[in-house]
Design a protein around this motif. Structure first.
Motif, PDB file in Angstrom:
ATOM      1  N   HIS A 196     -30.201  -9.774  -6.521  1.00 39.46           N
ATOM      2  CA  HIS A 196     -30.128 -11.514  -6.265  1.00 39.46           C
ATOM      3  C   HIS A 196     -31.137 -11.855  -6.837  1.00 39.46           C
ATOM      4  CE1 HIS A 196     -27.483 -10.612  -2.060  1.00 39.46           C
ATOM      5  NE2 HIS A 196     -26.318 -10.842  -3.317  1.00 39.46           N
ATOM      6  N   LEU A 197     -32.103 -10.934  -7.269  1.00 44.39           N
ATOM      7  CA  LEU A 197     -33.127 -11.308  -7.802  1.00 44.39           C
ATOM      8  C   LEU A 197     -32.552 -12.272  -9.221  1.00 44.39           C
ATOM      9  CD1 LEU A 197     -35.918 -11.690  -8.446  1.00 44.39           C
ATOM     10  CD2 LEU A 197     -36.688  -9.362  -9.343  1.00 44.39           C
ATOM     11  N   GLY A 198     -32.096 -11.220  -9.820  1.00 44.02           N
ATOM     12  CA  GLY A 198     -31.740 -11.501 -11.353  1.00 44.02           C
ATOM     13  C   GLY A 198     -30.693 -12.822 -11.219  1.00 44.02           C
ATOM     14  N   ILE A 199     -29.939 -12.845  -9.951  1.00 43.87           N
ATOM     15  CA  ILE A 199     -29.026 -14.298  -9.974  1.00 43.87           C
ATOM     16  C   ILE A 199     -29.626 -14.957  -9.942  1.00 43.87           C
ATOM     17  CG2 ILE A 199     -26.992 -14.330  -8.331  1.00 43.87           C
ATOM     18  CD1 ILE A 199     -25.698 -11.974  -8.276  1.00 43.87           C
ATOM     19  N   ALA A 200     -30.458 -15.011  -8.755  1.00 39.11           N
ATOM     20  CA  ALA A 200     -30.830 -16.636  -7.902  1.00 39.11           C
ATOM     21  C   ALA A 200     -32.143 -17.062  -9.010  1.00 39.11           C
ATOM     22  CB  ALA A 200     -31.644 -16.052  -6.395  1.00 39.11           C
ATOM     23  N   LEU A 201     -32.951 -15.869  -9.368  1.00 36.99           N
ATOM     24  CA  LEU A 201     -33.688 -16.744 -10.466  1.00 36.99           C
ATOM     25  C   LEU A 201     -33.791 -17.229 -11.763  1.00 36.99           C
ATOM     26  CD1 LEU A 201     -37.187 -16.722 -11.081  1.00 36.99           C
ATOM     27  CD2 LEU A 201     -36.398 -14.334 -12.452  1.00 36.99           C
ATOM     28  N   LEU A 202     -32.610 -16.819 -12.606  1.00 31.33           N
ATOM     29  CA  LEU A 202     -31.817 -17.568 -13.511  1.00 31.33           C
ATOM     30  C   LEU A 202     -30.588 -18.074 -12.947  1.00 31.33           C
ATOM     31  CD1 LEU A 202     -31.652 -13.783 -16.027  1.00 31.33           C
ATOM     32  CD2 LEU A 202     -33.665 -16.008 -15.299  1.00 31.33           C
ATOM     33  N   ASN A 203     -30.429 -18.698 -12.307  1.00 30.18           N
ATOM     34  CA  ASN A 203     -29.509 -19.597 -11.280  1.00 30.18           C
ATOM     35  C   ASN A 203     -30.072 -20.665 -10.305  1.00 30.18           C
ATOM     36  OD1 ASN A 203     -26.661 -19.208 -13.100  1.00 30.18           O
ATOM     37  ND2 ASN A 203     -27.387 -17.363 -11.865  1.00 30.18           N
ATOM     38  N   LEU A 204     -31.689 -20.905 -10.814  1.00 33.40           N
ATOM     39  CA  LEU A 204     -32.167 -21.517  -9.235  1.00 33.40           C
ATOM     40  C   LEU A 204     -31.797 -22.743  -9.818  1.00 33.40           C
ATOM     41  CD1 LEU A 204     -34.094 -20.352  -7.185  1.00 33.40           C
ATOM     42  CD2 LEU A 204     -35.916 -21.312  -8.777  1.00 33.40           C
ATOM     43  N   THR A 205     -31.822 -23.518 -10.873  1.00 29.99           N
ATOM     44  CA  THR A 205     -31.773 -25.156 -10.319  1.00 29.99           C
ATOM     45  C   THR A 205     -30.250 -25.427  -9.742  1.00 29.99           C
ATOM     46  OG1 THR A 205     -30.591 -24.676 -12.690  1.00 29.99           O
ATOM     47  CG2 THR A 205     -33.222 -25.591 -12.233  1.00 29.99           C
ATOM     48  N   GLU A 208     -30.298 -24.744  -6.229  1.00 29.11           N
ATOM     49  CA  GLU A 208     -31.306 -26.530  -6.075  1.00 29.11           C
ATOM     50  C   GLU A 208     -30.267 -27.944  -5.640  1.00 29.11           C
ATOM     51  OE1 GLU A 208     -35.956 -27.998  -6.203  1.00 29.11           O
ATOM     52  OE2 GLU A 208     -35.201 -26.607  -7.856  1.00 29.11           O
ATOM     53  N   ARG A 209     -29.795 -28.052  -6.845  1.00 29.37           N
ATOM     54  CA  ARG A 209     -28.916 -28.984  -6.913  1.00 29.37           C
ATOM     55  C   ARG A 209     -27.444 -28.689  -6.175  1.00 29.37           C
ATOM     56  NH1 ARG A 209     -29.606 -31.684 -11.683  1.00 29.37           N
ATOM     57  NH2 ARG A 209     -31.031 -31.273 -13.005  1.00 29.37           N
ATOM     58  N   GLY A 210     -27.479 -27.874  -5.557  1.00 30.23           N
ATOM     59  CA  GLY A 210     -26.471 -27.326  -4.413  1.00 30.23           C
ATOM     60  C   GLY A 210     -24.798 -27.638  -5.236  1.00 30.23           C
ATOM     61  N   GLU A 211     -24.638 -27.155  -6.375  1.00 34.89           N
ATOM     62  CA  GLU A 211     -23.691 -27.349  -7.161  1.00 34.89           C
ATOM     63  C   GLU A 211     -23.053 -25.473  -6.883  1.00 34.89           C
ATOM     64  OE1 GLU A 211     -24.494 -25.801 -11.492  1.00 34.89           O
ATOM     65  OE2 GLU A 211     -25.837 -28.233 -11.160  1.00 34.89           O
ATOM     66  N   ASP A 212     -21.367 -25.932  -7.108  1.00 39.62           N
ATOM     67  CA  ASP A 212     -20.173 -25.349  -6.706  1.00 39.62           C
ATOM     68  C   ASP A 212     -20.137 -23.983  -7.823  1.00 39.62           C
ATOM     69  OD1 ASP A 212     -19.306 -26.124  -4.219  1.00 39.62           O
ATOM     70  OD2 ASP A 212     -17.760 -27.557  -5.579  1.00 39.62           O
ATOM     71  N   TRP A 213     -20.535 -23.009  -8.120  1.00 40.02           N
ATOM     72  CA  TRP A 213     -21.146 -22.265  -8.794  1.00 40.02           C
ATOM     73  C   TRP A 213     -19.966 -20.640  -8.620  1.00 40.02           C
ATOM     74  CZ3 TRP A 213     -24.686 -18.321 -10.020  1.00 40.02           C
ATOM     75  CH2 TRP A 213     -25.895 -18.357  -8.264  1.00 40.02           C
ATOM     76  N   GLY A 279     -22.030 -18.505  -5.753  1.00 42.86           N
ATOM     77  CA  GLY A 279     -23.442 -18.209  -5.868  1.00 42.86           C
ATOM     78  C   GLY A 279     -23.623 -19.392  -4.544  1.00 42.86           C
ATOM     79  N   PRO A 280     -25.010 -19.456  -3.963  1.00 46.87           N
ATOM     80  CA  PRO A 280     -25.403 -20.274  -3.050  1.00 46.87           C
ATOM     81  C   PRO A 280     -25.798 -21.449  -3.796  1.00 46.87           C
ATOM     82  CG  PRO A 280     -26.692 -17.988  -3.215  1.00 46.87           C
ATOM     83  CD  PRO A 280     -26.075 -18.444  -4.038  1.00 46.87           C
ATOM     84  N   LYS A 281     -25.387 -22.535  -2.412  1.00 50.17           N
ATOM     85  CA  LYS A 281     -25.645 -23.208  -2.619  1.00 50.17           C
ATOM     86  C   LYS A 281     -27.282 -23.836  -2.526  1.00 50.17           C
ATOM     87  CE  LYS A 281     -21.754 -26.093  -1.783  1.00 50.17           C
ATOM     88  NZ  LYS A 281     -20.932 -27.106  -1.831  1.00 50.17           N
ATOM     89  N   THR A 282     -27.907 -23.687  -1.851  1.00 50.07           N
ATOM     90  CA  THR A 282     -29.046 -23.961  -1.452  1.00 50.07           C
ATOM     91  C   THR A 282     -30.223 -22.859  -1.507  1.00 50.07           C
ATOM     92  OG1 THR A 282     -29.929 -24.694   0.409  1.00 50.07           O
ATOM     93  CG2 THR A 282     -28.297 -22.906   0.994  1.00 50.07           C
ATOM     94  N   VAL A 283     -31.748 -23.750  -2.200  1.00 48.84           N
ATOM     95  CA  VAL A 283     -32.585 -22.406  -2.238  1.00 48.84           C
ATOM     96  C   VAL A 283     -33.160 -22.151  -0.737  1.00 48.84           C
ATOM     97  CG1 VAL A 283     -33.376 -23.483  -4.092  1.00 48.84           C
ATOM     98  CG2 VAL A 283     -34.320 -24.479  -2.143  1.00 48.84           C
TER      99      VAL A 283
END
Length: 359
Positions: A196-205, A208-213, A279-283
């Motif tokens: 999750h560190l790798g996934i979140a850190l490199l997909n953080l925006t 934060e934007r609440g995208e569907d990804w 992926g998460p839709k919020t930080v």
């Protein structure tokens, strides 16, 4: 069997659905009482995907109701709620009662052992390396179960209870449990934090934007290489303790039923098969709020004790602390109760194998 489940999120609901489908009697406890309000009012629990069905789990009005008459108790809460749940359950645990921590984080089994020892009680504390199910809650009465894991690592405190612990878990949850060499092996077998560190850190925006990804889709080659590099640090720490643990590739293959390969390649295959997840839709996601202080921090602690620094893990903690404007290294309320940082490796090994002696 009657199984108390402390928690009412996606993992707890998925576990309850699995147990009900297998003919057991799950009873859920929500610490706030809010997440089980619909189930308590009579709405059934609907599970879809890897588990299909409509079930009627019990709902406990307080922690004691979920623990006292249970044949086993499962802690199915985020790491930041483990201390609260363990303190709520400990006064009601009886001698020899099996307590399963799913998934084990931040030496919570030792903290429970310490709480029970103060009462003069010794229970069978069972630590899983990860959760039985993965998925997302669709509503307060619906859960989308993405997968039921084929294999789960298991250890017990005290270590002498390992055979009985494996037999019990197999009786309740099926023949999927692999005995590991003590609690340290379990502590170094939970791969969610580093992944999750790798996934979140490199997909953080995106978060934060609440995208569907799509999560698996966005474990691109660069993300995959970072996860593989993080995994090498974890494997080196395990080796320094004389432990053998699964690689991240083995974890993905066993958990998500895809062929072995590179981490990015395996995640792309999960995405093609519809098991890559979203992926998460919020930080404000457990990928950071739980996994950084309660997953990455214990790994770095073990690395320092063993003289094998986890440089990438520590850098991830620092970078995400800066991005979030908070100090994640100060947010772990379990490690502060155990004071492991000044312990010798041999003393830590003894404690993780035997637990605290009852008063």
């Amino acid at each position: 069997m009657r199984v108390g489940i402390l928690g009412a999120g996606a993992v707890a609901y998925g576990t309850a659905a699995y147990l009900a489908q297998a003919g057991h009697e799950p009873i859920l406890w929500s610490p706030s009482g809010k997440r089980t309000v619909e189930l308590a009012a009579g709405t059934p629990l609907t599970a879809t995907n890897a588990i299909e069905g409509v079930f009627k789990p019990g709902v406990a009005s307080c922690c004691a109701d979920a623990v006292v008459d249970a044949d086993a108790v499962v802690i199915a809460l985020p790491g930041y709620a483990h201390k609260m749940a363990l303190e709520a359950a400990a006064p009601h645990v009886r001698e020899g009662q099996p307590i399963i921590i799913s998934s084990h984080m931040s030496f919570g089994a030792l903290y429970l052992s310490k709480l029970l020892a103060a009462r003069g009680v010794q229970a069978s504390i069972i630590a899983w390396g990860t959760t039985l199910t993965t998925g997302r809650q669709s509503s307060l009465s619906e859960v989308n179960v993405m997968t039921v894991r084929q294999k789960l690592d298991l250890a017990t405190v005290p270590e002498s209870a390992i055979d009985a612990g494996q037999a019990l878990c197999s009786k309740i949850f099926g023949d999927r449990f692999v005995k590991r060499d003590g609690l340290l092996a379990i502590a170094l077998s939970n791969l969610n934090p580093q992944n999750h560190l790798g996934i979140a850190l490199l997909n953080l925006t995106r978060m934060e934007r609440g995208e569907d990804w799509g999560q698996g889709e966005n474990v691109t080659p660069t993300v995959g290489r970072l996860i593989e590099a993080l995994d090498l640090e974890r494997l080196a720490i395990a080796k320094s303790f004389g432990l053998t643990v699964r690689t991240v590739q083995e974890h993905f293959s066993l958990s998500f039923h895809v062929p072995m390969g590179g981490v990015s390649e395996m995640n792309q295959e999960m995405h093609r098969q519809g098991r890559g997840g979203m992926g998460p839709k919020t930080v404000d996601s457990r990928y950071v709020l739980e996994d950084v202080p309660f997953g990455l921090l214990p790994t770095t602690l073990l690395g320092r004790l063993a003289g094998v620094p986890a440089t990438l893990h520590e850098s991830g903690i620092t970078l995400l602390s800066a991005a979030y404007g908070r100090e994640f290294s100060l947010e772990n309320d379990l490690l502060s109760e155990l004071d492991l940082k000044d312990m010798s490796v041999s003393a830590l090994q003894r404690l993780t194998r035997a637990g605290y002696a009852p008063a």
